[in-house]
Design a protein around this motif. Sequence first.
Motif, PDB file in Angstrom:
ATOM      1  N   PHE A 235       0.836  -1.206   0.000  1.00 52.84           N
ATOM      2  CA  PHE A 235       0.000   0.000   0.000  1.00 52.84           C
ATOM      3  C   PHE A 235       0.872   1.259   0.000  1.00 52.84           C
ATOM      4  CE2 PHE A 235      -2.557   3.214   2.287  1.00 52.84           C
ATOM      5  CZ  PHE A 235      -3.620   3.299   1.399  1.00 52.84           C
ATOM      6  N   VAL A 239       0.637   4.162  -2.778  1.00 53.14           N
ATOM      7  CA  VAL A 239       0.280   5.559  -2.522  1.00 53.14           C
ATOM      8  C   VAL A 239       1.456   6.475  -2.876  1.00 53.14           C
ATOM      9  CG1 VAL A 239      -0.385   7.232  -0.754  1.00 53.14           C
ATOM     10  CG2 VAL A 239      -1.479   4.994  -0.807  1.00 53.14           C
ATOM     11  N   GLN A 256      -9.796  11.101  -9.306  1.00 48.41           N
ATOM     12  CA  GLN A 256     -10.707  10.556  -8.293  1.00 48.41           C
ATOM     13  C   GLN A 256     -10.877   9.035  -8.422  1.00 48.41           C
ATOM     14  OE1 GLN A 256     -14.989  11.737  -8.131  1.00 48.41           O
ATOM     15  NE2 GLN A 256     -14.397  12.682  -6.219  1.00 48.41           N
ATOM     16  N   GLN A 259      -8.027   7.742  -6.513  1.00 48.57           N
ATOM     17  CA  GLN A 259      -8.152   8.119  -5.091  1.00 48.57           C
ATOM     18  C   GLN A 259      -9.120   7.198  -4.363  1.00 48.57           C
ATOM     19  OE1 GLN A 259      -9.424  12.215  -5.127  1.00 48.57           O
ATOM     20  NE2 GLN A 259      -7.333  13.004  -5.342  1.00 48.57           N
ATOM     21  N   HIS A 260     -10.257   6.933  -4.999  1.00 49.09           N
ATOM     22  CA  HIS A 260     -11.269   6.131  -4.321  1.00 49.09           C
ATOM     23  C   HIS A 260     -10.841   4.675  -4.206  1.00 49.09           C
ATOM     24  CE1 HIS A 260     -14.877   9.107  -4.566  1.00 49.09           C
ATOM     25  NE2 HIS A 260     -13.790   9.619  -4.044  1.00 49.09           N
ATOM     26  N   ALA A 263      -8.405   4.773  -1.323  1.00 52.45           N
ATOM     27  CA  ALA A 263      -9.090   5.037  -0.055  1.00 52.45           C
ATOM     28  C   ALA A 263      -9.860   3.800   0.398  1.00 52.45           C
ATOM     29  CB  ALA A 263     -10.047   6.229  -0.207  1.00 52.45           C
ATOM     30  N   HIS A 264     -10.498   3.133  -0.531  1.00 50.46           N
ATOM     31  CA  HIS A 264     -11.211   1.905  -0.177  1.00 50.46           C
ATOM     32  C   HIS A 264     -10.235   0.871   0.402  1.00 50.46           C
ATOM     33  CE1 HIS A 264     -13.887  -1.532  -0.261  1.00 50.46           C
ATOM     34  NE2 HIS A 264     -12.938  -2.192  -0.883  1.00 50.46           N
ATOM     35  N   TRP A 266      -7.450   1.436   1.906  1.00 46.16           N
ATOM     36  CA  TRP A 266      -7.033   1.844   3.256  1.00 46.16           C
ATOM     37  C   TRP A 266      -8.099   1.464   4.282  1.00 46.16           C
ATOM     38  CZ3 TRP A 266      -8.880   5.097   7.116  1.00 46.16           C
ATOM     39  CH2 TRP A 266      -7.990   5.297   8.182  1.00 46.16           C
ATOM     40  N   CYS A 267      -9.369   1.680   3.929  1.00 43.71           N
ATOM     41  CA  CYS A 267     -10.457   1.330   4.841  1.00 43.71           C
ATOM     42  C   CYS A 267     -10.421  -0.166   5.156  1.00 43.71           C
ATOM     43  CB  CYS A 267     -11.818   1.688   4.226  1.00 43.71           C
ATOM     44  SG  CYS A 267     -12.075   3.464   4.037  1.00 43.71           S
ATOM     45  N   GLU A 268     -10.206  -0.977   4.147  1.00 41.53           N
ATOM     46  CA  GLU A 268     -10.130  -2.424   4.371  1.00 41.53           C
ATOM     47  C   GLU A 268      -8.966  -2.768   5.315  1.00 41.53           C
ATOM     48  OE1 GLU A 268     -12.188  -4.757   3.459  1.00 41.53           O
ATOM     49  OE2 GLU A 268     -13.407  -3.826   1.898  1.00 41.53           O
ATOM     50  N   GLU A 270      -7.699  -0.950   7.665  1.00 43.12           N
ATOM     51  CA  GLU A 270      -8.024  -0.555   9.039  1.00 43.12           C
ATOM     52  C   GLU A 270      -8.929  -1.577   9.714  1.00 43.12           C
ATOM     53  OE1 GLU A 270      -5.618   1.708   9.994  1.00 43.12           O
ATOM     54  OE2 GLU A 270      -7.264   2.211  11.347  1.00 43.12           O
TER      55      GLU A 270
END
Lengths: 357, 390
Positions: A235, A239, A256, A259-260, A263-264, A266-268, A270
């Motif tokens: 990751f 990035v 975008q 980016q999305h 971002a998705h 990164w959410c996974e 976490e």
Amino acid sequence: MLADAARGVLDGASPVSAFRALRDAGKPFEPAIWQEMAQMGWTGVLIPEEAGGSDMGHGAAAVLSRELGKTLVSSPFISTAVMAATALRRAGATASLQRIAAGEAIYALALDETRKFDPTRIETTATRDGNGFRLSGNKTFVVDGGSADRLLVLARTDGGVTLFDIPADRAGIARDAQDMVDARDAARIMLTDVEATGDDVLGQVDHGMDILRPALEAGQAALAAELAGLTAGAFDLTVGYLKERKQFGVTIGSFQALQHRAAHLWCETEVTASAILNAARRLDEDPDNATLAVSLAKARATATAKLAVIEGVQMHGGIGMTDAFDMGFYMKRARVGAEWLGDYGYHAATVARHRGF
Amino acid sequence: MSQSRDPEAFRAELREWLEANCPAEMRDGVMNEHTICWGGKNWEFTSDAQRVWLERAASKGYTVPTWPVEYGGAGMNRDEEKIFHAEMARINARSPLQSFGIWMLGPALLHFGTHEQKLHYLPPIARGEVRWCQGYSEPGAGSDLASVQSRGEDKGDHWLVNGQKIWTSYADKADWIFALIRTDRDAPKHKGISFLLIDMTDPGVTTRPIKLISGASPFCETFFDNVKVPKAQIVGDENRGWDVAKYLLTHEREMISGGGAGLGGGRALGAVLKDTYGEEEMDTVLRADAMRCEVDAMAIGLTLERYKDMAEAGTGAGDASAMLKYMGTELNKQRHEILMSAGGSDAVEWDGALSGLAANWLRTKANSIEGGTSEVMLSIVSRRILGLPG
């Protein structure tokens, strides 16, 4: 704190370029790193102090596994310092634990016989022979089996399964190195009438799972943490690339669509991090009731690592496909890590069983 | 101070109190639109037990366990709050009170309000006497919330407010509204907004329910027509309402994500599937989908807990609330698709054997829109956490 200390050591001693050099040289791991890990107390992370260990616990084992995973450090840490140490500790095998803590022994677990992990589905037999046993059967995907000097072998006995602790060079044992996509050590191990005595049995005859289950769960939790580490490594590369690569006159990280995706991902990561922390905490606090927590961690970590490497290659574009670039290493390790000790389906099914399915 | 209480003594005392005071009818663990107690002046209790449970819980501060005692709470720390929830869950107790006052305005007032404001507004929220609604979105300000146009003209001792809000949840049932009102039309859009508290019974405030795809009308349009709002009814500084709004949004997002994870009241999907299929062979595709969903639900639940543990009491998860909101709401939508599939043709009848499921399923589609869309959440993560150019 431990993570920072480990990172400091590993950035110097074992960056991804060190793994590349090992891969190019066809070496499974760097013995000097293993010795260094022993000196820092890492090989003894789950070993009691009276046996020479640092006894830092599963939380610390997870932190170390994660840092090892981040820069793809190749070592028998999970086989030896996590799984074998947990099994030997349960069996009260102090002398063997001392050798692991001192970095003098490398263990591999000879369990799988088919292409999917399932320790209940084995055919290797340990037949009674006088006061001892004769072991025969074929093991595959024995991780660290090429460099191990000791093997923990699971075999069928009259009334169940039994775990044996035997030297890897005992008469009747043949080892074939497997050429793995992740360039790490794995072997097929053929056992033909291998002699074992009662002293070679870990725990009770016919009750091998009593010793093996906690060892496997410790290993699965540590492997989940390693996968989270490699997810973080992949990751960060991705990035970093999004911030630096320019196309159409701008950095591609300003798009975008990318980016999305990032971002998705990164959410996974976490959400997966929570499952991994929870598994380690559970193993430290209530190890006999950790199955659900461990399987949740391994399932999530497997899925997130897969996503991270697929997205990593996609967002890098063509360069992600080249051998000269590191992303491929992460992808290949993620796939081997997905299979080792139970894949997503195996662990999701375990979670489901505990949740009323 | 709460810190000095012995956890086990605390647990024992709490258990004893709950045994003695939680009415039997309130111990069915059911959480849906028919069992929630929202409170407020217009509230009609669905049973005596609901009223009694609210009064008793409020008298101990248990409707807002972590708020300070002087503002109507029980002053619990995070560990005590966990014990509280565990003990409530142990007897399957319904939550005595839920409201936007508890979830949203309360945390914002605790952070930005004056002592007098806290004393004035918080205890009635804790007792369930005043029900609040949220005046954020406008027809022209959805995802671009900071472009709200409802405006407040400075009239010395009050603002004269005119404008329209939309998607105001339960505005027709609420007693008060907290609203974003433009008080400086010349400033950049984020710098001219004030956070005002407005009495819904004031002359000039009207509401109109909006009928949704679920058949229900939980959302309203709210109109302000020359409404006089006294200067004391502002939270934070004039024209700095955006700070309050953002802070409150992080709490709103955590709240929505918690509902989204299907935690607490939600049944394990395995049990739901067994209701449908019994011992018969299960639809393997549905089963696999449900297993994946269960894995994710558990991990997201652990993540909510982890962020609560990390946060200082009351400060919330900050930018990461965008992650919690995104993951929780997308999961909740997925979970309800699975519940609908498991329910088969029973689930697509409004009042069939699975009464209410279809309406809930449709309602979840708003989860990833309200409080900031999934796409806005991803943009927040991208910009503020990953540092990608915005």
